[in-house]
Motif scaffolding. Structure first.
Motif, short mmCIF file in Angstrom:
data_model
loop_
_atom_site.label_atom_id
_atom_site.label_comp_id
_atom_site.label_asym_id
_atom_site.label_seq_id
_atom_site.Cartn_x
_atom_site.Cartn_y
_atom_site.Cartn_z
N CYS A 19 -6.79 -9.70 2.84
CA CYS A 19 -5.43 -9.78 3.37
C CYS A 19 -4.82 -10.38 4.50
CB CYS A 19 -4.50 -8.38 3.03
SG CYS A 19 -4.81 -7.92 0.99
N ASP A 20 -3.69 -10.97 4.68
CA ASP A 20 -3.18 -11.05 6.02
C ASP A 20 -2.21 -10.19 6.61
OD1 ASP A 20 -4.46 -14.01 5.64
OD2 ASP A 20 -2.71 -14.04 4.14
N LYS A 21 -1.58 -9.61 5.66
CA LYS A 21 -0.40 -8.42 6.14
C LYS A 21 -0.54 -7.38 5.15
CE LYS A 21 3.15 -11.32 8.13
NZ LYS A 21 4.23 -12.42 7.48
N ILE A 22 0.21 -6.30 5.65
CA ILE A 22 0.33 -5.02 4.75
C ILE A 22 1.61 -4.60 5.15
CG2 ILE A 22 -0.76 -2.79 4.41
CD1 ILE A 22 -3.03 -3.42 5.95
N THR A 23 2.30 -4.09 3.72
CA THR A 23 3.61 -3.31 3.84
C THR A 23 3.20 -2.06 3.18
OG1 THR A 23 5.00 -5.18 3.81
CG2 THR A 23 5.84 -2.92 2.47
N VAL A 24 3.59 -1.04 4.02
CA VAL A 24 3.36 0.42 3.64
C VAL A 24 4.53 1.17 3.29
CG1 VAL A 24 2.38 2.81 4.18
CG2 VAL A 24 1.36 0.51 5.12
N VAL A 42 -4.41 4.50 6.97
CA VAL A 42 -4.43 5.82 6.21
C VAL A 42 -3.30 6.71 6.69
CG1 VAL A 42 -5.68 7.65 5.41
CG2 VAL A 42 -6.54 5.53 5.43
N SER A 43 -3.10 6.92 7.97
CA SER A 43 -2.44 8.07 8.32
C SER A 43 -0.72 7.46 8.13
CB SER A 43 -2.45 8.27 9.60
OG SER A 43 -2.14 7.29 10.53
N LYS A 44 -0.62 6.13 7.95
CA LYS A 44 0.78 5.88 7.71
C LYS A 44 1.03 6.21 6.34
CE LYS A 44 1.76 2.43 11.32
NZ LYS A 44 1.84 3.49 12.40
N MET A 45 0.04 5.71 5.39
CA MET A 45 0.13 5.98 4.02
C MET A 45 0.54 7.59 3.78
SD MET A 45 -2.48 3.46 2.58
CE MET A 45 -2.81 4.49 1.10
N LEU A 46 -0.22 8.36 4.67
CA LEU A 46 -0.14 9.83 4.08
C LEU A 46 1.01 10.49 5.08
CD1 LEU A 46 -3.89 10.88 4.24
CD2 LEU A 46 -2.68 10.15 2.27
N GLY A 47 1.31 9.87 6.01
CA GLY A 47 2.47 10.46 6.72
C GLY A 47 1.72 11.58 7.69
N MET A 87 0.80 -1.20 -0.02
CA MET A 87 0.04 0.05 -0.05
C MET A 87 1.04 1.20 -0.07
SD MET A 87 -3.33 -1.22 0.64
CE MET A 87 -4.21 0.17 1.19
N GLY A 88 0.22 2.38 -0.44
CA GLY A 88 0.97 3.53 -0.38
C GLY A 88 0.48 4.48 -1.38
N GLU A 89 0.48 5.85 -1.28
CA GLU A 89 0.08 6.80 -2.03
C GLU A 89 0.54 6.89 -3.47
OE1 GLU A 89 -0.77 11.03 -0.32
OE2 GLU A 89 1.06 10.33 0.43
N ASN A 90 -0.13 7.37 -4.50
CA ASN A 90 0.38 7.39 -5.72
C ASN A 90 1.58 7.84 -5.84
OD1 ASN A 90 -2.91 8.86 -6.44
ND2 ASN A 90 -2.24 6.59 -6.79
N GLY A 91 2.54 7.17 -6.31
CA GLY A 91 4.07 7.48 -6.74
C GLY A 91 4.72 7.02 -5.60
N ALA A 92 4.08 6.17 -4.71
CA ALA A 92 5.00 5.81 -3.35
C ALA A 92 5.95 4.59 -3.81
CB ALA A 92 3.96 5.24 -2.35
N GLY A 93 5.91 4.05 -4.96
CA GLY A 93 6.90 3.13 -5.48
C GLY A 93 6.49 1.76 -5.53
N GLN A 150 9.96 5.16 0.32
CA GLN A 150 10.70 4.40 1.53
C GLN A 150 9.56 3.58 2.39
OE1 GLN A 150 12.94 6.80 4.06
NE2 GLN A 150 13.18 8.59 2.51
N PHE A 151 10.17 2.43 3.02
CA PHE A 151 9.69 1.35 3.83
C PHE A 151 9.02 2.14 4.95
CE2 PHE A 151 9.84 -1.75 6.87
CZ PHE A 151 9.11 -2.74 6.69
N VAL A 152 7.78 2.12 5.11
CA VAL A 152 7.20 2.48 6.40
C VAL A 152 7.20 1.44 7.47
CG1 VAL A 152 5.33 3.78 7.69
CG2 VAL A 152 6.01 4.45 5.48
N GLY A 153 6.79 0.30 7.13
CA GLY A 153 6.47 -0.87 8.05
C GLY A 153 5.62 -1.85 7.46
N GLU A 154 5.90 -2.99 8.36
CA GLU A 154 5.00 -4.34 7.89
C GLU A 154 4.23 -4.47 9.12
OE1 GLU A 154 6.75 -8.38 6.22
OE2 GLU A 154 5.91 -8.50 8.28
#
Ligand code: ATP
Ligand code: MG
Length: 502
Positions: free
Chosen positions: A209-214, A235-240, A38-44, A219-223
């Protein structure tokens, strides 16, 4: 490597000119796990997937695959396939002119003698075992997009993949089709396949899903285990940042009253795209919407109004005067803008820059013999890059190197720039991340308050409820109802879509 892992990607970095798309990213996948990326548009996200599938070469980092002691080198899609990695991209990469079976086995039949009968039988067997409603000998183009997507998965599965990647596979599927896809994913999971799932639909993530990587900004935020990460936190992890209240963006804007003029009005309009004749109007300052299942004729209605499909019957009036539209260019000159649903076909011109793509519609209206000055074009482009937060190295970057969601924003900018009196948006937020979705909804309401009229089509009902003051309901290519006021709620919409007599 962790003993259950099928895949570990460590410290992956990848840069493009002017963009650090990935910086030290980690990703690991276990057997029989569905793992959301997961991640915003352009997150990678897509870049990480393309590194894994050998489409891009990484600058740094290592990839480990179960059963292989050393880090693997993946230099081409073929390498990835040999390692048991299969991908289904959002844009279907099969061949529409070939049959279903041919598509399933293309590039895999070795030697000269192809045994057609055996191939067809085998294909039918696989399709049946995966419960996919298609036949081997059918031409691929005769299947719906959803079925084509499942065939792409069947192809991947049959290649005995251990890792299956789905990059936004559900964005053009309706609810039932999504359910089918999920069933297929769960079956594969039971067989031990690890699945990487990229999507912008939060509901779907929490369903399968079982797990999420953001990821955020490369950059890697977390698993996280899905059960440990409530939606708002995701959502707040994705947006920062914390997301302000999502529910109420309308404020006290009620939309125009009954006596406000109808800017456009259509009577018994019918096109050659197989919809029943329909009546339609939109008032100044109104946001209305077409709702209905995918394929119910929502897009065909707006295409008829815009003249994108050939109109065979009916009349259109602007401010009470009959007008002849006939062609999109006429519609544009009459003040209508139309953001099409399928940006790949009707939208982007890949080799042109972001700037050229943004000014395109305005240029068409003005005529190509009177081109804008460069300075003017830059001014327009820069304004919208800022307004819509388009992530691009510069206005000169070719649009095809932008992430999917950012391409969508460019097309939206193109139509906003023409400053139409009436703007038709067909799935404007598809593939766009949650934060920007809300920005676009706010923008729509803002335009309405300034007296523009907007027709909004979206498969996500909550998005329509937040923006529209009137909904036109479609079923089986026919307008079957109109909802407003208290009727604007999920239940009433659903039951009207389904038909009340059951
Ligand atoms: N071929 C390329 N050339 C230049 N820049 C690129 C290329 N591919 C991706 N990028 C850039 O890398 C960044 C990450 O893009 P990527 O496509 O991985 O995002 P994403 O997370 O998949 O986003 P989306 O949700 O919009 O699909 C973006 O800034 C994008 O513009
Ligand atoms: Mg992407």
């Amino acid at each position: 490597m962790n003993k259950n892992s099928v895949l570990e990607m460590r410290n992956i970095s990848k840069s493009f000119p002017g963009v650090r798309a990935l910086q030290n990213v980690q990703f690991s996948l276990c057997e029989g796990e569905i793992h959301a990326l997961m991640g915003e548009n352009g997150a990678g996200k897509s870049t990480l997937i393309k590194v894994l599938t050998g489409v891009y070469s990484k600058d740094e980092g290592d990839i480990f695959i179960k059963g292989i002691d050393n880090a693997v080198s993946i230099r081409s899609p073929q390498d990835a396939q040999n390692l048991g990695i299969s991908t289904v991209y959002q844009e279907i990469t099969l061949c529409p002119n070939l049959t279903v079976a041919e598509n399933m086995f293309i590039g895999r039949t070795k030697g000269a003698g192809v045994n057609w009968k055996k191939m067809n039988d085998e294909a039918d067997r696989i399709l049946e075992s995966l419960d996919i409603p298609a036949k081997a000998k059918q031409q691929l183009s005769s299947c719906s997009i959803a079925i084509q997507q499942m065939i792409a998965i069947a192809r991947a599965v049959d290649m005995q993949c251990k890792i299956l990647i789905l990059d936004e596979p559900t964005s053009s599927l309706d609810e039932q089709e999504v359910e089918k896809l999920f069933k297929l994913m769960r079956d594969l999971k039971k067989k031990g396949v690890g699945i990487i799932f990229v999507t912008h639909f939060l509901d779907q993530v929490y369903e399968v899903c079982d797990k999420i990587t953001v990821l955020r900004d490369g950059q890697f935020v977390g698993e996280y285990e899905i059960k440990d990460l409530p939606r708002v936190q995701l959502v707040s992890k994705m947006l920062g940042k914390e997301l302000d209240d999502m529910s109420d963006i309308r404020g006290d804007y009620e939309g125009p009253g009954e006596n406000v003029e109808k800017i456009f009005e259509a009577t018994s309009l019918q096109s050659n795209a197989g919809i029943k004749p329909f009546d339609f109007y939109i008032r100044k300052g109104e946001v209305n919407g077409f709702t209905g299942l995918l394929g119910s004729g929502r897009s065909e209605c707006v295409r008829a109004i815009f003249g994108a499909d050939r109109v065979i019957k009916g009349t259109i009036k602007k401010n009470g005067q009959t007008v002849k539209i006939g062609k999109p260019i006429r519609a544009m000159k009459l003040g209508i803008g139309y953001l099409p649903e399928d940006r790949k076909v009707d939208g982007i011109i890949g080799d042109l820059s972001v700037r050229e793509n943004i000014v395109l519609a305005l240029q068409v209206m003005k005529g190509f013999f009177r081109p804008f000055s460069k300075a003017q074009a830059y001014k327009f482009a820069d304004e919208y890059i800022k307004k819509l937060e388009i992530k691009t190295a510069s206005a000169d970057t070719p649009i095809k190197s932008l992430s999917g969601g950012n391409q969508q924003k460019v097309i939206l900018a193109r139509w906003l720039l023409t400053n139409p009196e009436y703007l038709i948006l067909d799935e404007p937020t598809r593939g766009i991340d949650v934060g920007t979705k809300i920005e676009i909804q706010k923008l729509v309401l803002e335009l309405a308050k300034q007296g523009k009229s907007i027709t909004f089509i979206s498969s996500e009902t909550d998005e329509m409820l937040r923006t529209c003051s009137r909904l036109i309901v479609m079923r089986d290519r026919k307008v079957v109802g109109e909802l407003k006021g208290d009727q604007l709620n999920q239940n009433t919409i659903m039951s009207t879509i389904a038909g009340g007599d059951k």
